[in-house]
Design a protein around this motif. Structure first.
Motif, PDB file in Angstrom:
ATOM      1  N   GLN A  28     -28.833   6.981 -28.112  1.00 55.57           N
ATOM      2  CA  GLN A  28     -29.924   7.094 -27.123  1.00 55.57           C
ATOM      3  C   GLN A  28     -30.287   8.554 -26.868  1.00 55.57           C
ATOM      4  O   GLN A  28     -31.460   8.924 -26.886  1.00 55.57           O
ATOM      5  CB  GLN A  28     -29.500   6.438 -25.806  1.00 55.57           C
ATOM      6  N   TRP A  29     -29.259   9.396 -26.670  1.00 54.66           N
ATOM      7  CA  TRP A  29     -29.511  10.814 -26.383  1.00 54.66           C
ATOM      8  C   TRP A  29     -30.171  11.513 -27.563  1.00 54.66           C
ATOM      9  O   TRP A  29     -31.184  12.187 -27.424  1.00 54.66           O
ATOM     10  CB  TRP A  29     -28.201  11.538 -26.045  1.00 54.66           C
ATOM     11  N   MET A  33     -34.661  13.992 -30.294  1.00 53.82           N
ATOM     12  CA  MET A  33     -35.345  14.251 -31.570  1.00 53.82           C
ATOM     13  C   MET A  33     -36.582  13.368 -31.759  1.00 53.82           C
ATOM     14  O   MET A  33     -37.215  13.415 -32.816  1.00 53.82           O
ATOM     15  CB  MET A  33     -34.375  14.033 -32.725  1.00 53.82           C
ATOM     16  N   ASN A  34     -36.882  12.566 -30.764  1.00 52.10           N
ATOM     17  CA  ASN A  34     -38.003  11.640 -30.847  1.00 52.10           C
ATOM     18  C   ASN A  34     -37.924  10.767 -32.110  1.00 52.10           C
ATOM     19  O   ASN A  34     -38.863  10.681 -32.898  1.00 52.10           O
ATOM     20  CB  ASN A  34     -39.332  12.416 -30.786  1.00 52.10           C
ATOM     21  N   THR A  35     -36.762  10.163 -32.307  1.00 56.73           N
ATOM     22  CA  THR A  35     -36.556   9.282 -33.468  1.00 56.73           C
ATOM     23  C   THR A  35     -36.090   7.917 -32.972  1.00 56.73           C
ATOM     24  O   THR A  35     -34.939   7.543 -33.184  1.00 56.73           O
ATOM     25  CB  THR A  35     -35.486   9.869 -34.407  1.00 56.73           C
ATOM     26  N   PRO A  36     -36.955   7.153 -32.293  1.00 55.40           N
ATOM     27  CA  PRO A  36     -36.509   5.898 -31.705  1.00 55.40           C
ATOM     28  C   PRO A  36     -35.962   4.910 -32.756  1.00 55.40           C
ATOM     29  O   PRO A  36     -36.505   4.815 -33.853  1.00 55.40           O
ATOM     30  CB  PRO A  36     -37.774   5.343 -31.034  1.00 55.40           C
ATOM     31  N   GLY A  37     -34.888   4.234 -32.357  1.00 59.50           N
ATOM     32  CA  GLY A  37     -34.348   3.169 -33.219  1.00 59.50           C
ATOM     33  C   GLY A  37     -33.488   3.636 -34.378  1.00 59.50           C
ATOM     34  O   GLY A  37     -33.056   2.808 -35.177  1.00 59.50           O
ATOM     35  N   ASP A  67     -32.928   0.483 -36.431  1.00 59.23           N
ATOM     36  CA  ASP A  67     -31.718   0.077 -37.169  1.00 59.23           C
ATOM     37  C   ASP A  67     -30.663  -0.515 -36.236  1.00 59.23           C
ATOM     38  O   ASP A  67     -29.654  -1.050 -36.695  1.00 59.23           O
ATOM     39  CB  ASP A  67     -31.057   1.303 -37.825  1.00 59.23           C
ATOM     40  N   ILE A  68     -30.887  -0.360 -34.941  1.00 60.58           N
ATOM     41  CA  ILE A  68     -29.828  -0.716 -33.988  1.00 60.58           C
ATOM     42  C   ILE A  68     -29.954  -2.176 -33.571  1.00 60.58           C
ATOM     43  O   ILE A  68     -31.035  -2.627 -33.180  1.00 60.58           O
ATOM     44  CB  ILE A  68     -29.892   0.218 -32.753  1.00 60.58           C
ATOM     45  N   LEU A  69     -28.819  -2.888 -33.671  1.00 63.91           N
ATOM     46  CA  LEU A  69     -28.814  -4.313 -33.299  1.00 63.91           C
ATOM     47  C   LEU A  69     -28.647  -4.455 -31.788  1.00 63.91           C
ATOM     48  O   LEU A  69     -27.597  -4.118 -31.245  1.00 63.91           O
ATOM     49  CB  LEU A  69     -27.660  -5.027 -34.007  1.00 63.91           C
TER      50      LEU A  69
END
Lengths: 436, 310
Positions: free
Chosen positions: B150-151, B156-160, A194-196
């Protein structure tokens, strides 16, 4: 003892009242006596260098005048000037964006221009110096209350490298409509979930009077009706513009958001994270300052402000002015010295354009000059200015902008429907207009 | 005769004492007393920041407007500010109170003096940072591309995933609480450490001889004897939270929506400084003042009933 303590107590408690009641202004009685002009302005490093130089020259020519120039960030300047005026301690000369500055005229806090002191023979001479209509903004009951330090409009800066990186040709594929802006941005963005990571374009939040109201106007809407009585004209136009912003935001197509870093600042750095940003001609000076290599590279260009595909009016982003104004409460001799200073500074329009932060002082001479015409992409700005108009200004225009901000950001960020946001916006703006 | 002489000395001393008090009295009257009286007076008028015209007298008009139920639906209303202030205060001062107490007990029980000093300074440092520095730090964290996402995503291993720190209304309120907690936890830890130091060590020694465990010592000795400090800290924390401003201002100027964090002080700023309605803003200030005064009175009442004797 008790009586004396009570007496001292009373005096102690009354001292502040007497201090505030006086207002504390110095009075200059001798016309030839030295005067000090307190000049407050917003920060702009390039302009500071030039103005310090010009002020030194001015003081050398006028040994009885001392100029004290004080700068603050643009946002802080608005609050400081207002707080100072509220306490009757305003600066002798100052400038603000007109949407914030007009209230000083409507509240009789600023003095009319002293034409002779500013270097003009009379009012006609002054009007004849500037581009037609520019001074209408600061003219009330036939009196002119300000001289324009700068007139600014925004166009869109494009990073050509990022376009090519996304497989687009910047010369032909740049967006001409808002619909294309969303489509092109979709091709330019890089996301991590979701991050741009890279944005195609993002708006210049929170200056909604400058960029959002023209979008509504393109669709046939108005902020205030022409008779000045009705707020929010043409619901369909407002709803379409609000819906566009909703789709732009993180809950829609996720192309940008006010919570990301300022697009204009990222653009200068050329870090492959901002393909297009909205700014004025002055941005060129800032790119040259922040990133000379990028400035010289030829990898950027400027394109006109887009319109909606079904636009009924061709309107570009509003232009706004910063005007030199002089405090009505300052001593008459100080006022005269302040207008003299304003006239002197404004007689160096080409210097401001070339080495004073690339700002445009809207004199006929400057608009006709080769200096302006030869500046990169100045034609885009001048053409956009011709299809634009002055930003909405009134005694409470800043408050109206706050209400529009709330409406736009509630649809973009808080999941409020455009219909509900409009239903909240209308009475809020109407109340402000009625009170005006 | 001796009595007369004594009274003369007392009078002389009182006079000197009074002279020493005068500067602070002047300071108080100039910077506190005058603004309070002036705000109270202004709250009855339609006073605008830039207007030189005499302001129209509204009586209780500004107050009626603040509590007008027809305006309650607006998320920018004063009633919503009361809600936002209450949520922020409860959501911040409860964790502040509990965690600062636990940290103080932990630090007080450390054997190493160096470690004690280091932790006290480390916790207190954010309290002395300027708002601008704090804003810069937290904007780096809360930017969607920033350290916060990022942290949390790494943990939580939830990229993006964008956790919408400044976008989602609930997350935005939580963010203000986190920032405030970070900034002021050290201050309250120091207060608790001072309170803990005032408990006579003989009581702990007696408890240890009687075979009390660590938990029993905390619940049966530390906490009851620390009650005056707990009450003091809780009321101080509550008053501090009611006055919160810079955190909300910082988030708003960095693009966060206003409604969820439109606490009373922030509403006063917007109404008085940005919108120029000084009368209306003064009425808000008076309401906040009364709220804080009531809590202060509560503090006095509670501390009296919670006197502890060893």
């Amino acid at each position: 003892m008790k009586r004396s303590i009570a007496l001292v107590l009373m005096v102690a408690l009354l001292i502040p009242f007497s201090l505030f009641a006086q207002g504390g202004k110095e009075t200059v009685v001798d016309e030839n006596a030295p005067v000090t002009v307190q000049y407050w302005t917003h920060e702009d490093p390039a302009r500071t260098d030039l103005e310090n130089e010009l002020i030194a020259a001015f003081m050398a020519q006028n040994p009885n005048i001392t100029v004290v120039r004080t700068t603050q960030s643009s946002a802080k300047q608005i609050e400081l000037v207002q707080t100072a005026f509220a306490a009757n301690q305003g600066p002798d000369m100052f400038n603000l964006p007109i949407e914030n500055q007009y209230a000083y005229i409507s509240n009789y806090r600023v003095a009319p221009v002293d034409y002779q002191a500013a270097g003009y023979t009379d009012k006609e001479d002054l009007l004849d110096t500037y581009v037609e209509g520019v001074l209408d903004t600061v003219t009330v009951d036939g009196e002119v209350f300000g001289l324009p330090l700068e007139l600014t409009n925004w166009a869109i800066y494009v990073n050509k490298k990022i376009f090519r990186d996304a497989g687009l040709n910047p010369e032909t594929d740049y967006p001409k409509t808002w619909e294309e802006m969303a489509e092109v941005s979709e091709k330019l963005v890089i996301r991590d979930g979701d991050i741009l990571i890279r944005r195609g374009y993002d708006f210049r939040y929170p200056y909604y009077l400058t960029f959002f109201v023209p979008m509504v106007e393109q669709l046939g809407g108005e902020l205030i009706s022409s008779d000045g009585k009705q707020a929010i004209v043409n619901d369909d136009a407002w709803l379409k513009a609000l819906t566009y912003m909703q789709e732009w935001g993180p809950s829609g197509r996720n192309l940008g958001s006010p919570t990301y870093k300022n697009a204009r600042k990222l653009f200068d750095l050329d870090n492959n994270d901002m393909a297009m940003a909205h700014s004025g001609l002055y941005q060129q000076g800032r790119i040259a300052e922040d990133n000379p290599e990028f400035f010289e590279s030829g990898e950027w260009m400027v394109i006109p402000y887009p319109v909606f595909e079904d636009a009924v009016r061709d309107v570009a982003a509003c232009y706004y002015g910063h005007f030199f104004m002089v405090n009505e409460d300052s001593d008459p001799n100080v006022q005269k010295a302040a207008w003299k200073l304003a006239g002197f500074l404004l007689s160096h329009g080409e210097d401001y354009l070339t080495r004073g932060g690339n700002i445009i002082q809207p004199t006929k001479a400057l608009f006709a000059s080769d200096t302006l015409k030869n500046m990169p992409y100045s034609d885009v700005f001048i053409n956009d200015m011709e299809r634009s108009h002055m930003i909405y200004y009134g005694a409470n225009s800043a408050e109206i902008q706050t209400q529009i901000r709330y409406a736009v950001e509630s649809v973009m960020l808080s999941g409020v429907s455009p219909q509900k946001a409009l239903a909240t916006l209308r009475p809020a703006v109407q109340e402000i207009v009625d009170e005006q | 005769m001796g009595m007369k002489k004594y009274r003369g000395i007392e009078k002389k001393q009182a006079r000197w004492g009074f002279l020493f008090v005068v500067p602070s009295l002047l300071f108080f009257s100039l910077f506190s007393f005058y603004p309070i009286i002036n705000a109270f007076y202004t709250s009855f008028f339609d006073k605008r920041a830039l207007s030189k015209a005499p302001p129209a007298f509204l009586g209780l008009g500004n107050y009626i407007r603040l509590f007008d139920p027809n305006r309650a639906a607006s998320e920018l209303s004063f009633l919503n500010s009361l809600r936002a202030t209450l949520v922020f205060t409860v959501g911040t001062f409860v964790p502040l109170l509990i965690i600062s107490l636990l940290l103080a007990v932990f630090i007080s029980n450390l054997g190493s003096r160096k470690a004690k000093k280091f932790l006290q300074i480390a916790y207190y440092t954010p309290a002395i940072l300027s708002s601008v520095v704090a804003a810069t730090i937290w904007m780096i964290i809360f930017d969607p591309r920033g350290l916060g996402n990022q942290w949390v995503n790494a943990l939580m291993n939830t990229p993006g995933v964008d956790h919408r720190w400044l976008v989602d209304p609930v997350m935005e309120q939580v963010s203000t609480m986190v920032i405030y907690f970070w900034k002021y936890i050290g201050y309250f830890v120091i207060l608790f450490i001072t309170g803990l130091a005032s408990i006579p060590p003989t009581i702990y020694e007696a408890a240890t001889i009687d075979g009390a465990g660590k938990g029993q010592v905390f619940w049966r000795i530390t906490l009851p004897l620390l009650k005056p400090t707990v009450v003091l800290v809780s009321v101080m924390a509550m008053l501090q939270c009611l006055k919160t401003f810079s955190t909300q201002y910082m988030l708003y100027t960095n693009g966060a929506p206003r409604a969820p964090i439109n606490v009373i002080t922030f509403n006063i700023y917007i109404t008085g400084i940005q919108q120029q309605y000084l009368g209306r803003a003064s009425a808000m200030s008076v309401v906040l003042f009364i709220l804080m005064l009531m809590l202060t009175l509560l503090q006095f009442k509670t501390t009296k009933s919670e006197q502890v004797e060893y």
